[in-house]
Write an enzyme that holds these catalytic residues in place. Structure first.
Site, short mmCIF file in Angstrom:
data_model
loop_
_atom_site.label_atom_id
_atom_site.label_comp_id
_atom_site.label_asym_id
_atom_site.label_seq_id
_atom_site.Cartn_x
_atom_site.Cartn_y
_atom_site.Cartn_z
N GLU A 47 36.25 73.20 57.91
CA GLU A 47 36.53 74.35 57.03
C GLU A 47 36.94 75.49 57.95
O GLU A 47 36.12 76.02 58.70
CB GLU A 47 35.26 74.76 56.26
CG GLU A 47 34.73 73.69 55.32
CD GLU A 47 35.63 73.44 54.13
OE1 GLU A 47 36.51 74.28 53.85
OE2 GLU A 47 35.47 72.40 53.49
N LYS A 92 24.06 73.44 65.29
CA LYS A 92 24.38 74.40 66.36
C LYS A 92 24.91 75.63 65.64
O LYS A 92 26.07 75.67 65.22
CB LYS A 92 25.45 73.80 67.27
CG LYS A 92 25.46 74.31 68.70
CD LYS A 92 25.61 75.80 68.86
CE LYS A 92 27.03 76.30 68.76
NZ LYS A 92 27.12 77.77 68.77
N GLY A 145 38.53 74.41 65.50
CA GLY A 145 38.61 73.24 64.61
C GLY A 145 39.58 72.20 65.14
O GLY A 145 39.31 71.00 65.09
N CYS A 158 36.03 84.11 55.29
CA CYS A 158 37.18 83.20 55.35
C CYS A 158 38.04 83.37 54.11
O CYS A 158 39.24 83.14 54.13
CB CYS A 158 36.70 81.76 55.47
SG CYS A 158 35.54 81.32 54.19
N GLU A 162 45.21 85.41 60.99
CA GLU A 162 43.89 85.82 60.51
C GLU A 162 43.34 86.93 61.41
O GLU A 162 43.19 86.73 62.61
CB GLU A 162 42.92 84.63 60.50
CG GLU A 162 41.62 84.96 59.79
CD GLU A 162 40.62 83.82 59.82
OE1 GLU A 162 40.49 83.17 60.87
OE2 GLU A 162 39.97 83.58 58.78
P1 NAD Z 1 34.40 80.07 65.90
O1 NAD Z 1 35.36 78.97 65.68
O2 NAD Z 1 34.61 80.94 67.07
O3 NAD Z 1 32.91 79.48 66.03
C1 NAD Z 1 32.34 78.68 65.03
C2 NAD Z 1 31.26 77.82 65.66
O4 NAD Z 1 31.87 76.93 66.57
C3 NAD Z 1 30.24 78.60 66.45
O5 NAD Z 1 28.96 78.04 66.26
C4 NAD Z 1 30.69 78.41 67.88
O6 NAD Z 1 29.65 78.52 68.81
C5 NAD Z 1 31.21 77.00 67.83
N1 NAD Z 1 32.19 76.66 68.87
C6 NAD Z 1 33.01 77.48 69.55
N2 NAD Z 1 33.76 76.77 70.43
C7 NAD Z 1 33.42 75.49 70.29
C8 NAD Z 1 33.84 74.27 70.88
N3 NAD Z 1 34.79 74.25 71.81
N4 NAD Z 1 33.28 73.10 70.47
C9 NAD Z 1 32.34 73.11 69.51
N5 NAD Z 1 31.88 74.23 68.92
C10 NAD Z 1 32.42 75.41 69.29
O7 NAD Z 1 34.35 80.90 64.55
P2 NAD Z 1 33.50 82.17 64.22
O8 NAD Z 1 34.10 83.35 64.92
O9 NAD Z 1 32.06 81.94 64.38
O10 NAD Z 1 33.79 82.30 62.66
C11 NAD Z 1 34.93 82.88 62.14
C12 NAD Z 1 35.92 81.85 61.71
O11 NAD Z 1 35.34 80.96 60.81
C13 NAD Z 1 37.08 82.46 60.96
O12 NAD Z 1 38.28 81.84 61.36
C14 NAD Z 1 36.78 82.14 59.50
O13 NAD Z 1 37.90 82.10 58.66
C15 NAD Z 1 36.15 80.80 59.65
N6 NAD Z 1 35.33 80.48 58.48
C16 NAD Z 1 35.80 79.53 57.63
C17 NAD Z 1 35.09 79.21 56.47
C18 NAD Z 1 35.59 78.19 55.53
O14 NAD Z 1 34.80 77.73 54.73
N7 NAD Z 1 36.83 77.79 55.58
C19 NAD Z 1 33.89 79.90 56.21
C20 NAD Z 1 33.45 80.86 57.12
C21 NAD Z 1 34.17 81.14 58.25
#
Ligand code: NAD
Length: 897
Positions: A250, A175, A233, A284, A385
């Site tokens: 992550e 997804k 997460g 990130c 963040e």
């Molecule tokens: P997000 O958490 O909003 O979304 C990530 C994914 O989760 C998307 O595909 C989204 O559709 C899905 N999602 C959203 N709500 C959900 C739910 N309730 N249940 C299941 N899936 C759901 O994050 P984003 O805005 O896409 O990305 C940015 C974030 O990701 C930042 O916090 C960044 O630090 C983090 N990030 C971390 C790493 C790492 O390796 N630690 C790498 C890249 C990004």
């Protein structure tokens, strides 16, 4: 017209079931519509997970080097399409071309790195404490994996997860983030072209709260690998915690770069610049805090401001541009909000802090590089963040203070220190609380062969990339050796030396232990039992309630001889059986040690009660191997060879409805008068003879014929009884009351026990006419009472429901395998008929299939000429049925059937 894209499920591009779509637009120019993507829902997820689950049965058996070869092809195709994908990615999510090329390159590197692992995927071999035990652990796949990814690395992050998951033999549903669906489409087009088999990879687009959440919750998803925000997460972790699902997280970061007074400032400047403003600060690992020693703070700040002011902002597709837009409107609002918060908290804005909408850039989500000075460690802009081009400068007086500030947030992903002092480098490595620490390098710059991940609120301890990623996507199961292992071989050798060669062992299963549906052999191999010791272990292996009943009785007394004395378990069991037997007439019970003895008793009683000498049985039937029972048996001539003369006056007639005219018009007319026939022995479903279910009128008509001539109807329910067919006794499906009912096998979960239940008026035996020293042994009776309790309490129902499901699933294999000529049965008594070369029975092929299933951990048995019987314990669940069908399917594929 906007281009319309689809989901990829079970090897096909399909629309969302709802038919709805969502838009994806270029963040550098909101008028540029990239396309429409499926707004999927839980139904689409269910379809994808089912496809992945089905494909898992095959894929897990594809050798790892072969899986690696496919990934190698994926790597080559990614390389071929690198530029096109990078350009598409820049258009889709805004980061500059140099970075999107790097993102695709990360996918390419991961493909080749992981492909090579296909020839390693090392397990561990270790010495054992015991002389004849060989100890090794191997990696096995987990099952269907849900991969949920963010938008900031739309190729790197999915491939970091997807490729190792596939290499380990898992199947996946991805997804991707709503903001980057197009890059995911490109990846899946490549996976398809590279020959990843149908169902192994599935792509479902849609909103996280709806589609992502449904994927996480799905019962058939065994592992969730998530990269994204800490808030989401946490939600995912709590669902996975409830469901005891494996989850790898992550999450966000609040990364810092320390610059000490002895640092190379030019180097530190480059690090801070690209750490903070690369990917518009949306990494990130982005540097969002710059911790400067007071001695160099002014100098480095001035250098940084001067350089950051010159950063060229614009559309990332322009090679001269250094910083693209933010991902969307909401992201820009969030960044701007934090700038206001920073000001309110008393931080001093040095540059930026405003939306960039000059000229044509008014249509994009641009923001100026922003630097705050005079930030303290506890301000929100230094703690939370922001995920944008905002850098906070914090002044410190010493190395220790720098480390303390760096560690002072809830996150712990990346970190960096610039210094020329080697001692400080090593102290930093020891004291910094982060998953990654760079020395004299920026906080960004992952490499595919190095473990990647954070500590504290950044994750839950897993590490992606490197070899550590395989610990996420594989299980370390028990000590295993290929069956038969050395211990099994030793037992087989001894057995062959000392036991009679009559036993017809089909594969070298040497059992150490059985638990429920699973049998463990002496070498630690685990098998799923779909033969239940020939339909005997009705409550599964060593059901705790049965074991308890046995233990309790064993502590009281083991034996006293029921032929001569009385005891409660025997009387109680007799009472129970007489109540259970179909029909309202009173019954009498004679207890034996086995099915054969039960038939023998019925054979004798029928003659004794009727004073007639002839009996009728059916071709194909199996009633046992003692001379009396063998005389009735006619399933295979080899059973009878060289044992003649058998008991005379037994006539065999064809099984099924056609026997009625045969009996009336042929047997009774030409061979024996019906008035001389004591009994007709019949299996309501032919067992050993091939699991054949007769037509509905067969048993009632037979009963009618018996009644016409005063012949006793002896129903042999030794295999079909005790709930196996979804009713307590199979004859109840056709409403027939037997004169004599013969039972054994499933009655006592494996303890030796049989019972002949005769109508009272037939039970004319007088004292000592028949007997048995061991028959109705008290321990066996106790086991039977506990078993019957369990069967009545729900196992009958389960046998019916899971039996239908299993038969349906096996039936579906017919369209995939031409060798399956029939699937039949009732409840958990299911026969699969195998034929080769245009429908000819092929017992050799059938035996190879059974042997191969054994190698793959599934226990099956043969029956009939070319049939495989599926007769698992009645506790079997749908999941286990799926696994068994999956293995069977994969074995047929492998053997080319
Ligand atoms: P997000 O958490 O909003 O979304 C990530 C994914 O989760 C998307 O595909 C989204 O559709 C899905 N999602 C959203 N709500 C959900 C739910 N309730 N249940 C299941 N899936 C759901 O994050 P984003 O805005 O896409 O990305 C940015 C974030 O990701 C930042 O916090 C960044 O630090 C983090 N990030 C971390 C790493 C790492 O390796 N630690 C790498 C890249 C990004």
């Amino acid at each position: 017209m906007a281009e319309v894209f689809k989901n990829y499920i079970d090897g096909a591009w399909v629309e969302a079931k709802s038919g709805k779509t969502f838009e994806n637009r270029n963040p550098a120019n909101r008028h540029d519509l990239i396309g429409l993507f499926p707004a999927s829902g839980p139904d689409d997820i269910d379809q994808a997970v089912r496809a992945a689950k089905k494909a898992f049965a095959h894929w897990r058996l594809v050798p790892a080097p072969k899986r690696g070869e496919i990934l190698y092809r994926v790597g080559e195709l990614l390389r071929k399409h690198k530029e096109e994908i990078a350009r598409g990615m820049t258009r889709e999510m805004g980061k500059i071309l140099k970075e999107t090329r790097g993102d695709v390159q990360e996918g390419i590197d991961t493909a080749f790195y992981v492909a090579g692992e296909g020839r390693r995927l090392f397990g561990a071999t270790t010495p054992s404490e015991l002389p004849d035990k060989f100890a090794m652990s191997v990696r096995l796949p987990v099952g269907v994996c849900a991969l949920i990814t963010p938008w900031n690395f739309p190729m790197a992050i999915p491939t970091w997860k997807l490729f190792p998951a596939l290499l380990c033999g898992n199947t996946v549903v991805l997804k991707p983030a709503e903001d980057t669906p197009h890059t995911a489409i490109k990846l899946f087009e490549i996976l398809e072209e590279a020959g990843v088999p149908r169902g192994v990879v599935n792509l479902v687009h849609g909103r996280g709260e709806e589609v992502g959440a449904a994927l996480v919750r799905h019962a058939d998803v065994k592992l969730v690998s998530f990269t994204g925000s800490a808030a989401v997460g946490r939600e995912i972790a709590s669902v996975c915690g409830q469901q005891l699902k494996r989850v790898s997280l992550e999450l966000g970061g609040k990364n810092a770069q320390i610059v000490m007074e002895d640092a190379d400032l030019d180097l530190a400047l480059e690090g801070a610049l690209w750490g903070a403003f690369g990917t518009t600060g949306q990494r990130c690992t982005a540097t969002s805090r710059l911790i400067l020693h007071r001695d160099i703070k002014k100098e480095l700040t001035d250098m940084l401001v001067a350089r950051a002011e010159k950063i060229k902002i614009g559309d990332g597709l322009d090679e001269n541009v250094e910083m693209g837009p933010l991902i969307n409107h909401a992201a820009r609002e969030k960044v701007h909000r934090y700038v206001q918060i920073g000001k309110e908290e008393g931080a001093r804005l040095l540059i930026g802090g405003s939306i960039y909408e000059e000229g044509k850039w008014i249509d994009g989500y641009f923001y100026r590089p922003t630097i705050f000075d005079q930030v303290t460690a506890t301000m929100r802009i230094a703690q939370e963040e922001i995920f944008g081009p905002v850098l906070s400068i914090i002044e410190v007086k010493s190395f220790d203070e720098a480390i303390e500030v760096l560690n002072g947030t809830p996150y712990g992903l990346s970190s960096s220190i610039y210094t020329r002092d080697v001692e400080r480098c090593f102290r930093a490595m020891r004291d910094i609380e982060a998953g990654i620490t760079y020395v004299n390098g920026p906080t960004i710059g992952a490499e595919v062969h190095l473990p990647f991940g954070g500590i504290k609120d950044t994750g839950n301890g897993h590490r992606e990339a490197g070899t550590t990623v395989y610990d996420i996507f594989s299980e370390w199961p028990n000590i295993k050796v290929a069956p038969p292992g050395p211990k099994a071989k030793a037992v087989v050798e001894k057995d062959q030396r000392y036991t009679a060669p009559a036993y017809g062992r089909v594969y070298p299963l040497v059992v150490k232990e059985g638990r429920g549906m699973v049998i463990e052999d002496v070498d630690g191999n685990l098998f799923l039992d779909f033969m239940a010791g020939i339909a005997v272990a009705s409550t599964g292996h060593s059901h705790p309630k049965v074991v308890k009943a046995i233990e309790e009785q064993a502590r009281k007394f083991l034996h006293i001889c029921g032929s001569d004395f009385y005891y409660e378990p025997m009387a109680e069991l007799a009472e129970k059986l007489s109540q259970l037997a179909p029909g309202s007439s009173p019954k009498k019970v004679f207890l034996t040690n086995s099915g054969t003895e039960t038939i023998e008793a019925a054979f004798k009683l029928a003659r004794f009660a009727t004073k007639r000498s002839h009996s009728v049985a059916f071709l194909g039937s199996f009633h046992g191997r003692s001379l009396g029972a063998l005389s009735l048996t006619a399933s295979r001539s080899s059973h009878r060879a060289h044992f003649s003369p058998l008991v005379p006056d037994v006539h065999h007639v064809p099984y099924g409805s056609e026997c009625i005219p045969y009996l009336e018009n042929v047997l009774f007319r030409h061979e024996v008068s019906p008035e001389e026939v004591a009994a007709i022995f019949v299996e309501p479903i032919l067992g050993e003879g091939g699991y054949i279910v007769p037509a509905a009128e067969f048993l009632p008509n037979l009963k009618g014929l018996c009644q016409r001539y005063g012949i006793l109807l002896v129903v042999d329910e030794i295999q079909s009884g005790f709930g196996r067919t979804g009713k307590m006794f199979a004859c109840e499906h056709w409403g027939v009351e037997p004169d004599i009912l013969c039972v054994a096998k499933g009655i006592a979960s494996g303890m030796p026990l049989g019972a002949m239940i005769a109508r009272e008026e037939i039970s004319t035996w007088t004292r000592s006419t028949h007997g048995s020293t061991f028959g109705g042994n008290p321990v066996a009776c106790a086991a039977a009472l506990a078993t019957i309790n369990l069967i009545e309490a729900g196992l009958i129902k389960n046998a019916g429901a899971v039996g239908n499901y299993l038969q349906e699933s096996l039936g579906k294999l017919r369209s995939l395998h031409s060798c399956i000529s029939d699937v039949r049965g009732l409840g958990l008594m299911i026969g699969v008929e195998l034929a080769q070369n245009g429908g000819k029975p092929d017992p050799k092929f059938r035996d190879r299939v059974i042997a191969k299933c054994f190698d793959q951990g599934l226990l099956l048995l043969s029956c009939g000429e070319s049939t495989i019987r599926f007769c698992p314990p009645l506790i079997v669940q749908r999941d286990e049925a799926d696994i068994a069908v999956g293995i069977f399917d994969a074995v047929l594929t492998e053997l080319g059937g």
